[in-house]
Write an enzyme that holds these catalytic residues in place. Sequence first.
Site, short mmCIF file in Angstrom:
data_model
loop_
_atom_site.label_atom_id
_atom_site.label_comp_id
_atom_site.label_asym_id
_atom_site.label_seq_id
_atom_site.Cartn_x
_atom_site.Cartn_y
_atom_site.Cartn_z
N ASP A 226 12.11 18.89 -22.76
CA ASP A 226 12.94 18.87 -21.66
C ASP A 226 12.32 19.14 -20.34
O ASP A 226 11.55 20.23 -20.31
CB ASP A 226 13.94 19.55 -21.97
CG ASP A 226 15.11 19.79 -20.72
OD1 ASP A 226 15.73 18.85 -20.27
OD2 ASP A 226 15.11 21.07 -20.29
N GLU B 53 10.06 14.58 -20.63
CA GLU B 53 10.98 14.11 -19.35
C GLU B 53 10.20 15.13 -18.18
O GLU B 53 10.11 16.17 -18.36
CB GLU B 53 12.33 14.95 -19.18
CG GLU B 53 13.28 14.91 -18.19
CD GLU B 53 14.49 15.58 -18.01
OE1 GLU B 53 15.23 15.47 -17.24
OE2 GLU B 53 14.49 16.68 -18.76
#
Length: 614
Positions: free
Chosen positions: A263, A300
């Site tokens: 993330d 990401e």
Amino acid sequence: MISWQLDLGARPVPGGVRFRVWAPLAASVSVILSRNGNEEAAPLERDGENFSGVISGAAAGDRYWYLIDGYLYRPDPASRCQPDGVHGPSQVVDPDAFGWTDDAWRGIPLEDLITYELHVGTFTPEGTFDGAMGRLDYLVELGITAVELMPVAQFPGNRNWGYDGVFPYAPHPAYGGVAGLKRFVDACHRRGLAVILDVVYNHLGPEGNYLHAFAPYFTGHYRTPWGDAVNYDGPYSDGVRHYVIANALHWVAEYHMDGLRLDAVHGIYDFSARHILAELADAVHSLAGCLGRQVHVIAESDLNNPRIVTDSEHGGHGLDAQWSDDFHHALHTLLTGERRGYYEDFGDFSQMLTALRDGFVYAGTYSRHRRRRHGSASSHLPPERFVVCIQNHDQVGNRARGDRLSSSLSPEQLKLAAAMVILSPYLPLLFMGEEYGETAPFPFFTSHGDPDLVEAVRKGRREEFAAFGWDTEVPDPQAEETFRSACIDPEKRHREMHRHLFAFTRELIRLRKALPPFSDSTRQGTSVTGFGMEQVLMVNRHGHGDDVICIFNLSGVERPVPVIGIRGRHRKILDSTDSCWGGGKSSTPELLDQGALLLMPPFAVLIYQEVPLP
């Protein structure tokens, strides 16, 4: 048996349980075992910066605390299970107790990933790993090759997106805990599905975060949008890096994960000579090699930095792929007309061409939204380094009401969006329900126990949407009905428009797998032609002696398009306006030749394949 074992936390050994915790600044650490309503204290011995020891008679199922310096009770930072929530004791788990059946499983090549992102709590009425297992055959029917789970590590309460996790090693009991997650992964592998787990290494949530008591896990030297940054390069950072890398390896070794989605790596700050991302990717790939499996590390990132996925031999971090926001933003703005917030940087038709040709749209060019130049060139990277989508948890959930594209786009536009993603040169990702046009929203939801935090989240959500000019009521993140509203219903795929969209999406996936120009994509084998005035894209894909043309009309009117740059005669193999996909009677030609003038219906997708010479 594998050679790697987690050296933190609690692990059953013959005659007892071995405990080990990193606590470099503590004077003493003891284990407080809770058994039969009684508490038993056992001191651990200092082992460098750690405290460790074997407690005879302890066993899997026992609950325990660490007692720091004789007065501070805290759960285990490497707890595998928190049965009573983030504020309760940890529980000893035997990581070898599960009976795996996937010995023959070797994973899926990166280029074959067709990923389906889901939130365990809203994917089924049960909201559990076992419930999700009941829909795996449905995903196989669709053609999915990889399931990506939003974070499942223990977070406060029972309702959360998962990015507020505070026990990175502990699958949430509300979803089914340790055994439930292992059953789910094992069931996926039996069906040929890979499993990718979303993990969060840029921050921990604010409620139940007890790491501060053990060591300098965080630093005030940097700040993230979510609070203090993780300490990857300051004093005592070696222990922090070990904690995080061990966590990644534990998901691969103990849970048989086929990939990790990291993330928001732009929230990871590390000025060490060797970046934590590079160290983590190397460790995961090395373990995967020992296991004889393919395991992918996917980032990401909004940095538009090709270094993340450049191999280490060429100075990169060596991750396998990264999400491409530019592709999403370019397509989203063309379909919706939205231009506020970070969408102000997009909306030009030429940007969609750049995204298809090169990857990053912003590659050192000026960004109005950031008020600076942004990104670096990515056209040298192979297409499988990018994961693309038109919907995901962020792009849906970070809207004021969590509304999906199905609430604003026509069926023809939804089919066009699906085709642009699935037939792109990149790795496609679908967000749960997108395949049939799910109408349930996916708003942000929580179940925090701290009233001040609850109000802060409510206030923050309202303020976050000011830049987008969304004048609408924001659903209360803490309300259970907000969570319930996000539950999807795949049975809709049998009804009305949803039936046609599901069948169309499934056919797109079938074509991607079946046709070599799609399944074996290269930069050299992809040429993109744009007709700016007409808002039409023509993508020519070559491979293994085959030639396929994809034509996309991104405008809402019929457009005349000259057919250029093709070789030989081509036969139509898909027309999104056909009656079988919910359209009317198609008027597009069955055969196509160089120089023809093609009339493209509004928002249409046409695919033509070269006719072999006799």
